[in-house]
Write a protein that holds these residues in place. Structure first.
Motif, PDB file in Angstrom:
ATOM      1  N   LEU A  37      -0.571  -7.304   9.419  1.00  0.00           N
ATOM      2  CA  LEU A  37      -0.137  -5.644   9.292  1.00  0.00           C
ATOM      3  C   LEU A  37       0.837  -5.356   8.050  1.00  0.00           C
ATOM      4  O   LEU A  37       0.533  -4.619   7.235  1.00  0.00           O
ATOM      5  CB  LEU A  37       0.338  -5.080  10.519  1.00  0.00           C
ATOM      6  CG  LEU A  37       0.971  -3.604  10.589  1.00  0.00           C
ATOM      7  CD1 LEU A  37      -0.342  -2.825  10.293  1.00  0.00           C
ATOM      8  CD2 LEU A  37       1.748  -3.379  11.814  1.00  0.00           C
ATOM      9  N   GLN A  38       1.863  -6.338   8.046  1.00  0.00           N
ATOM     10  CA  GLN A  38       2.856  -6.388   6.872  1.00  0.00           C
ATOM     11  C   GLN A  38       2.041  -6.436   5.511  1.00  0.00           C
ATOM     12  O   GLN A  38       2.396  -5.654   4.637  1.00  0.00           O
ATOM     13  CB  GLN A  38       3.731  -7.723   6.964  1.00  0.00           C
ATOM     14  CG  GLN A  38       4.874  -7.405   5.820  1.00  0.00           C
ATOM     15  CD  GLN A  38       6.104  -8.319   6.146  1.00  0.00           C
ATOM     16  OE1 GLN A  38       5.889  -9.399   7.175  1.00  0.00           O
ATOM     17  NE2 GLN A  38       6.946  -8.380   5.330  1.00  0.00           N
ATOM     18  N   ILE A  39       0.988  -7.203   5.467  1.00  0.00           N
ATOM     19  CA  ILE A  39       0.221  -7.352   4.270  1.00  0.00           C
ATOM     20  C   ILE A  39      -0.790  -6.034   3.988  1.00  0.00           C
ATOM     21  O   ILE A  39      -0.868  -5.808   3.004  1.00  0.00           O
ATOM     22  CB  ILE A  39      -0.726  -8.754   4.191  1.00  0.00           C
ATOM     23  CG1 ILE A  39       0.199  -9.970   4.073  1.00  0.00           C
ATOM     24  CG2 ILE A  39      -1.610  -8.413   3.084  1.00  0.00           C
ATOM     25  CD1 ILE A  39      -0.617 -11.274   4.252  1.00  0.00           C
ATOM     26  N   LEU A  43      -0.367  -3.678   0.850  1.00  0.00           N
ATOM     27  CA  LEU A  43      -1.734  -3.616   0.112  1.00  0.00           C
ATOM     28  C   LEU A  43      -1.767  -2.113  -0.201  1.00  0.00           C
ATOM     29  O   LEU A  43      -2.090  -1.699  -1.201  1.00  0.00           O
ATOM     30  CB  LEU A  43      -2.874  -4.126   0.860  1.00  0.00           C
ATOM     31  CG  LEU A  43      -4.185  -4.450   0.148  1.00  0.00           C
ATOM     32  CD1 LEU A  43      -4.763  -5.624   0.713  1.00  0.00           C
ATOM     33  CD2 LEU A  43      -5.193  -3.107   0.111  1.00  0.00           C
ATOM     34  N   SER A  44      -1.612  -1.544   0.877  1.00  0.00           N
ATOM     35  CA  SER A  44      -1.640   0.139   0.887  1.00  0.00           C
ATOM     36  C   SER A  44      -0.643   0.412  -0.319  1.00  0.00           C
ATOM     37  O   SER A  44      -1.013   1.435  -0.990  1.00  0.00           O
ATOM     38  CB  SER A  44      -1.121   0.702   2.241  1.00  0.00           C
ATOM     39  OG  SER A  44      -1.362   2.120   2.342  1.00  0.00           O
ATOM     40  N   ASP A  45       0.485  -0.024  -0.379  1.00  0.00           N
ATOM     41  CA  ASP A  45       1.653   0.541  -1.035  1.00  0.00           C
ATOM     42  C   ASP A  45       1.193   0.145  -2.681  1.00  0.00           C
ATOM     43  O   ASP A  45       1.549   1.018  -3.551  1.00  0.00           O
ATOM     44  CB  ASP A  45       2.815   0.062  -0.887  1.00  0.00           C
ATOM     45  CG  ASP A  45       3.573   0.550   0.512  1.00  0.00           C
ATOM     46  OD1 ASP A  45       2.958   1.809   0.911  1.00  0.00           O
ATOM     47  OD2 ASP A  45       4.358  -0.166   1.021  1.00  0.00           O
ATOM     48  N   GLN A  46       0.667  -1.074  -2.590  1.00  0.00           N
ATOM     49  CA  GLN A  46       0.491  -1.449  -4.055  1.00  0.00           C
ATOM     50  C   GLN A  46      -0.804  -0.718  -4.809  1.00  0.00           C
ATOM     51  O   GLN A  46      -0.710  -0.647  -5.987  1.00  0.00           O
ATOM     52  CB  GLN A  46       0.008  -3.047  -4.003  1.00  0.00           C
ATOM     53  CG  GLN A  46      -0.359  -3.748  -5.291  1.00  0.00           C
ATOM     54  CD  GLN A  46       0.928  -3.963  -6.105  1.00  0.00           C
ATOM     55  OE1 GLN A  46       1.771  -4.154  -5.868  1.00  0.00           O
ATOM     56  NE2 GLN A  46       0.542  -4.359  -7.499  1.00  0.00           N
ATOM     57  N   PHE A  47      -1.579  -0.429  -3.955  1.00  0.00           N
ATOM     58  CA  PHE A  47      -2.982   0.216  -4.671  1.00  0.00           C
ATOM     59  C   PHE A  47      -3.044   1.790  -4.354  1.00  0.00           C
ATOM     60  O   PHE A  47      -3.944   2.376  -4.540  1.00  0.00           O
ATOM     61  CB  PHE A  47      -4.101  -0.587  -4.316  1.00  0.00           C
ATOM     62  CG  PHE A  47      -4.178  -2.015  -4.622  1.00  0.00           C
ATOM     63  CD1 PHE A  47      -4.291  -2.083  -6.388  1.00  0.00           C
ATOM     64  CD2 PHE A  47      -3.917  -3.134  -3.857  1.00  0.00           C
ATOM     65  CE1 PHE A  47      -4.219  -3.343  -6.637  1.00  0.00           C
ATOM     66  CE2 PHE A  47      -3.709  -4.342  -4.386  1.00  0.00           C
ATOM     67  CZ  PHE A  47      -3.983  -4.639  -5.663  1.00  0.00           C
ATOM     68  N   ASP A  48      -1.980   2.245  -3.684  1.00  0.00           N
ATOM     69  CA  ASP A  48      -2.058   3.721  -3.146  1.00  0.00           C
ATOM     70  C   ASP A  48      -3.525   4.188  -2.435  1.00  0.00           C
ATOM     71  O   ASP A  48      -3.985   5.027  -2.962  1.00  0.00           O
ATOM     72  CB  ASP A  48      -1.868   4.516  -4.527  1.00  0.00           C
ATOM     73  CG  ASP A  48      -1.406   5.934  -4.146  1.00  0.00           C
ATOM     74  OD1 ASP A  48      -0.852   6.292  -2.854  1.00  0.00           O
ATOM     75  OD2 ASP A  48      -1.935   6.814  -4.875  1.00  0.00           O
TER      76      ASP A  48
END
Length: 52
Positions: A37-39, A43-48
């Motif tokens: 989940l943390q990854i 991933l969601s934050d990094q690639f919006d």
């Protein structure tokens, strides 16, 4: 992962972004395992991208 290919990143480069090995990325892409989940949040934050 389509996002990795869209961003033209190798499995190794993608893994470095999330502090995992190339083999881990390969396992995700082949459905042998799934990101924690943390990854997924990183991933969601990094690639919006949305997790919904």
């Amino acid at each position: 992962m389509n996002i990795r290919k869209e961003k033209q990143l190798t499995q190794e480069e993608f893994g470095r972004l999330f502090h995992v090995t190339r083999q881990t990325v390969s396992n995700w892409e082949n459905g042998k395992s799934y990101p924690e989940l943390q990854i997924l949040v990183s991933l969601s934050d990094q690639f919006d991208i949305s997790l919904y």
